[in-house]
Scaffold this motif. Structure first.
Motif, mmCIF file in Angstrom:
data_model
loop_
_atom_site.group_PDB
_atom_site.id
_atom_site.type_symbol
_atom_site.label_atom_id
_atom_site.label_comp_id
_atom_site.label_asym_id
_atom_site.label_seq_id
_atom_site.Cartn_x
_atom_site.Cartn_y
_atom_site.Cartn_z
ATOM 1 N N ASP A 337 39.970 -33.342 -18.602
ATOM 2 C CA ASP A 337 40.407 -34.460 -17.772
ATOM 3 C C ASP A 337 39.835 -35.784 -18.268
ATOM 4 N N ILE A 338 38.611 -35.748 -18.777
ATOM 5 C CA ILE A 338 37.993 -36.973 -19.297
ATOM 6 C C ILE A 338 38.613 -37.370 -20.631
ATOM 7 N N ALA A 339 38.928 -36.369 -21.454
ATOM 8 C CA ALA A 339 39.377 -36.645 -22.820
ATOM 9 C C ALA A 339 40.830 -37.089 -22.911
ATOM 10 N N LEU A 340 41.707 -36.591 -22.037
ATOM 11 C CA LEU A 340 43.149 -36.862 -22.171
ATOM 12 C C LEU A 340 43.477 -38.351 -22.309
ATOM 13 N N PRO A 341 42.923 -39.253 -21.465
ATOM 14 C CA PRO A 341 43.283 -40.673 -21.608
ATOM 15 C C PRO A 341 42.742 -41.307 -22.889
ATOM 16 N N LEU A 342 41.789 -40.652 -23.548
ATOM 17 C CA LEU A 342 41.122 -41.253 -24.706
ATOM 18 C C LEU A 342 41.687 -40.770 -26.033
ATOM 19 N N LEU A 343 42.622 -39.827 -26.001
ATOM 20 C CA LEU A 343 43.115 -39.227 -27.241
ATOM 21 C C LEU A 343 43.807 -40.258 -28.124
ATOM 22 N N GLU A 344 43.578 -40.136 -29.421
ATOM 23 C CA GLU A 344 44.255 -40.951 -30.412
ATOM 24 C C GLU A 344 44.720 -40.046 -31.530
ATOM 25 N N ALA A 345 45.608 -40.557 -32.378
ATOM 26 C CA ALA A 345 46.108 -39.754 -33.501
ATOM 27 C C ALA A 345 44.936 -39.281 -34.359
ATOM 28 N N GLY A 346 44.867 -37.976 -34.591
ATOM 29 C CA GLY A 346 43.797 -37.408 -35.400
ATOM 30 C C GLY A 346 42.476 -37.285 -34.687
ATOM 31 N N GLN A 347 42.452 -37.531 -33.377
ATOM 32 C CA GLN A 347 41.203 -37.510 -32.610
ATOM 33 C C GLN A 347 41.397 -36.658 -31.369
ATOM 34 N N SER A 348 40.819 -35.449 -31.382
ATOM 35 C CA SER A 348 41.013 -34.539 -30.261
ATOM 36 C C SER A 348 39.780 -33.659 -30.118
ATOM 37 N N LEU A 349 39.934 -32.556 -29.407
ATOM 38 C CA LEU A 349 38.851 -31.588 -29.195
ATOM 39 C C LEU A 349 39.398 -30.190 -29.407
ATOM 40 N N ARG A 350 38.508 -29.279 -29.785
ATOM 41 C CA ARG A 350 38.827 -27.861 -29.797
ATOM 42 C C ARG A 350 37.759 -27.155 -28.964
ATOM 43 N N PHE A 351 38.081 -25.951 -28.502
ATOM 44 C CA PHE A 351 37.180 -25.251 -27.581
ATOM 45 C C PHE A 351 36.905 -23.835 -28.085
ATOM 46 N N ALA A 352 35.616 -23.519 -28.184
ATOM 47 C CA ALA A 352 35.181 -22.164 -28.523
ATOM 48 C C ALA A 352 34.460 -21.609 -27.300
ATOM 49 N N LEU A 353 35.115 -20.707 -26.598
ATOM 50 C CA LEU A 353 34.539 -20.149 -25.376
ATOM 51 C C LEU A 353 33.769 -18.880 -25.705
ATOM 52 N N MET A 354 32.510 -18.864 -25.298
ATOM 53 C CA MET A 354 31.635 -17.738 -25.590
ATOM 54 C C MET A 354 32.078 -16.495 -24.810
ATOM 55 N N PRO A 355 31.740 -15.305 -25.300
ATOM 56 C CA PRO A 355 31.991 -14.091 -24.506
ATOM 57 C C PRO A 355 31.301 -14.209 -23.152
#
Length: 666
Positions: A337-355
């Protein structure tokens, strides 16, 4: 006073302490310089922030001008020009220091504060506080070697931290009695400085000063420049209500704008290491000691906008590695929710969820660094986690639930400011939506003769033990009409892209029988709302399917195609074709279900049901000119069977076309 680039500027001293550091943290020097130069793509490595171009300050053809985007400096090996973003704007725009600051602050979304005549005094005070913090770091490190810290040393050893690792991370100990307050005042440090540094506080009971950190393992927090600005303390008492406790907000420490291990992680990311964002101090230390040296953590709070900007300055796609428990998943969802308004081309996040039940430290200890690397390699894009949040554990077995899902996803996608990214998110969501709902349509396995196929392909099966040659021929004729209607529907949606999104749900439920139609259907669902729908389809499938579809006679003579550009004709045509197709296939399904129920002995009820359904398909197979069927004259002047007219009116109502509205003649 000369600055670090040899410039003398009183204006610099009039700005509040920390403002310029924050401005540089928010800006990408590569973007600032990139407006004035053309990067040498052969020499530059943009992923590492290593950029080269011909120098804008002197005439040259070779790329001798170097920008280190991660550190925020530039240097020309030809004319020896050097500086940061402020210096670059000053030199290229021919403006003074404050004007350059205002230009850059506008780009960074910051407001330039009013000039503070005491700014230099405050800056000097910050320098003194940094010295106080460094003394505290050394004091706590020495305390870790005392007898009072034996339990703390045992704990660190159990967590796998050798004495060498403890020294690398400057880990210390705050004793339960006495402490840094007594140590520093004994060395002549003013008590107010100790309070301002966040090391001590006034007692609410009026009993004087007390140490903020007592009986805790101490982790120094340093800023990007390596200056000690705060502490994180872990309680030795397992029953203490605050397991971890951070320094309060001070002139040095703003926890929402700081990251643990910022400086070393930035350097490692600059050398190509993936930037990993963990949850706490021990996770960062464990990951770094295992070789994942570009690892940072927020400081006791959820990740903030400012922390995200700091991360993106280090790497374009940080990997958020959070614990696999419920709290970790909730934290990941908050980040979205925090990141969506801030996204730019080539600028995002990925998520690694632990077991589930494991944090990064646990995973490395139990399964090794290889298991952690595998999780990082499999990190999912943010759009997939957004989809997972809105769909996991939910069912979508009604139009209302589907509509609720659509609304929730639309609201989230609207938060994205960049129109290109917003469009790509919409297409990715449509792809996943298509996969979810098309898979859901597969029927359960039924006991029958011959191999099972999905329900939507039942027309291909020869399962009817009572089918006659006449009924087979009629079914074939009806299927031919289905094919014609599918073609008209697809062609109309492609040639009337403004109307097409209104029929997205109906298109989604269409069981296309022709492979080419299925490809066009899937492509349409991916690209509905695209700026140029036809070009998007050609880009995906090539020109041949579209040419073949539009060249068919029954498509060319359709009113919606002949009168291309008339949105109302297209809307009515789509509503009518969908209504007729839905009605015809509903009747065909009656036969299918009845035949499947005849696995035992047929009774009179089943025989009657099959006969009635066959009669309905018989009428559908004769075409629209057969006088024996019951017809109603639709408001568009076309003859329609009464059940088709009902379906037609319902569909128009769904898309907001009121029954009393004037409908043009086709």
């Amino acid at each position: 006073m000369a600055n670090r680039f040899g410039l003398r500027d009183n204006a610099r001293m009039s700005l509040p302490p920390g403002f310029l550091d924050e401005l540089r943290n928010r800006l990408s020097l590569g973007q600032v310089v990139g407006r004035k130069v053309i990067w040498d793509t052969r020499k530059s490595n943009q992923g590492k922030g290593d950029l080269w171009a011909p120098c804008p300050f002197h005439q040259e053809k070779t790329a001798s001008f170097h920008v280190d985007d991660r550190k925020g400096y530039y240097y020309c090996f030809g004319c020896h020009a050097k500086g940061d973003a402020i210096t670059f704007v000053r030199e290229t725009e021919n403006v003074d220091f404050m004007e350059a600051v205002k230009i850059l602050a506008g780009e960074a979304g910051m407001t330039v504060p009013e000039r503070d005549p005491r700014a230099q005094e405050k800056a000097d005070a910050r320098t003194v506080l940094v010295d106080v913090m460094e003394q505290a770091v050394q004091y706590h490190r020495l305390q870790l070697q005392t007898g009072a810290a034996a339990e703390a040393r045992d704990y660190l050893e159990r967590r796998g931290l050798s004495a060498e690792a403890q020294a690398r991370w400057e880990i210390g100990f705050a004793p339960a009695h006495g402490g840094v307050l007594e140590q520093l005042t004994g060395k002549g440090v003013d008590q107010k400085l100790i309070i301002d540094a966040g090391l001590a506080a006034e007692s609410d009971r009026g009993s004087g000063l007390y140490n903020r950190f007592r009986d805790r393992i101490m982790f120094p927090i340093r800023d990007a420049r390596g200056r000690a600005i705060g502490f994180g303390g872990r309680a030795m008492d397992p029953n203490h209500p605050a397991k971890y406790y951070n320094s309060p907000e001070t002139p040095l420490f703003d926890k929402g704008r700081s990251l643990f291990n910022h400086g070393p992680a930035r350097e490692a990311a600059g050398k190509g290491k993936p930037l990993v964002v963990a949850e706490g101090y021990m996770d960062v230390i464990a990951l770094s000691e295992a070789g994942f040296t570009a690892t940072v953590a927020p400081l006791g709070t959820a990740i903030t906008e400012d922390q995200l900007r700091l991360m993106w300055r280090m790497a374009p796609e940080p990997i958020i590695a959070l614990d696999g428990d419920t709290a970790g998943l909730r934290a990941a969802m908050r980040v979205i929710d925090i990141a969506l308004p801030l996204l730019e081309a080539g600028q995002s996040l990925r998520f690694a969820l632990m077991p589930e039940g494991l944090d990064p430290d646990d995973l490395i200890k139990t399964q090794g660094a290889g298991a952690m690397q595998q999780l990082l390699d499999q990190a999912i894009p943010m759009v997939q986690l957004l989809w997972r949040r809105e769909t996991e554990g939910k069912t979508f077995d009604s139009p209302e639930r589907k509509a609720a899902l659509d609304k929730a996803l639309r609201e989230k996608i609207k938060l994205i400011a960049d129109p290109s990214i917003r469009n790509h998110y919409g297409q990715a969501i449509k792809d996943m939506r298509w996969t979810l709902f098309s898979n859901r349509k597969a029927a359960p396995v039924r006991k029958q003769r011959g191999a099972w196929q999905p329900r939507q392909d039942a027309w291909k099966r020869d399962v009817s033990p009572v089918a006659t040659s006449r009924s087979s021929a009629l079914a074939s004729g009806a299927t031919d009409q289905d094919h014609l209607r599918e073609a008209v529907i697809l062609a109309t949606m492609i040639t009337a892209p403004a109307v097409a999104p209104e029929f997205e749900t109906a298109l989604e439920q269409l069981d296309s029988r022709d492979p080419m139609h299925r490809d066009l259907q899937a492509c349409l669902l991916r690209h509905l709302g695209a700026d140029d729908l036809r070009d998007a389809i050609i880009s995906d499938l090539g020109e041949a399917p579209l040419e073949k579809l539009l060249a068919q006679n029954h498509v060319r003579i359709s009113p919606a195609i002949r009168r291309g550009g008339d949105a109302e004709i297209a809307r009515l045509c789509l509503a009518e074709e969908f209504a007729k197709l839905t009605t015809r296939r509903g009747q065909a399904r009656e036969i299918e279900d009845a035949v499947e129920d005849l696995s035992g002995i047929a009774d009179e009820g089943l025989t009657w049901r099959l006969a009635e359904a066959s009669k309905a398909v018989d009428q559908a197979g004769r075409g629209d000119d057969d006088d024996s069927a019951e017809y109603a004259v639709g408001e568009n002047g076309a003859l329609m069977k009464k059940d088709e007219q009902s379906a037609f009116d319902q569909l128009l109502e769904q898309i907001g076309f009121a029954k009393g509205d004037e409908r043009p003649k086709s």
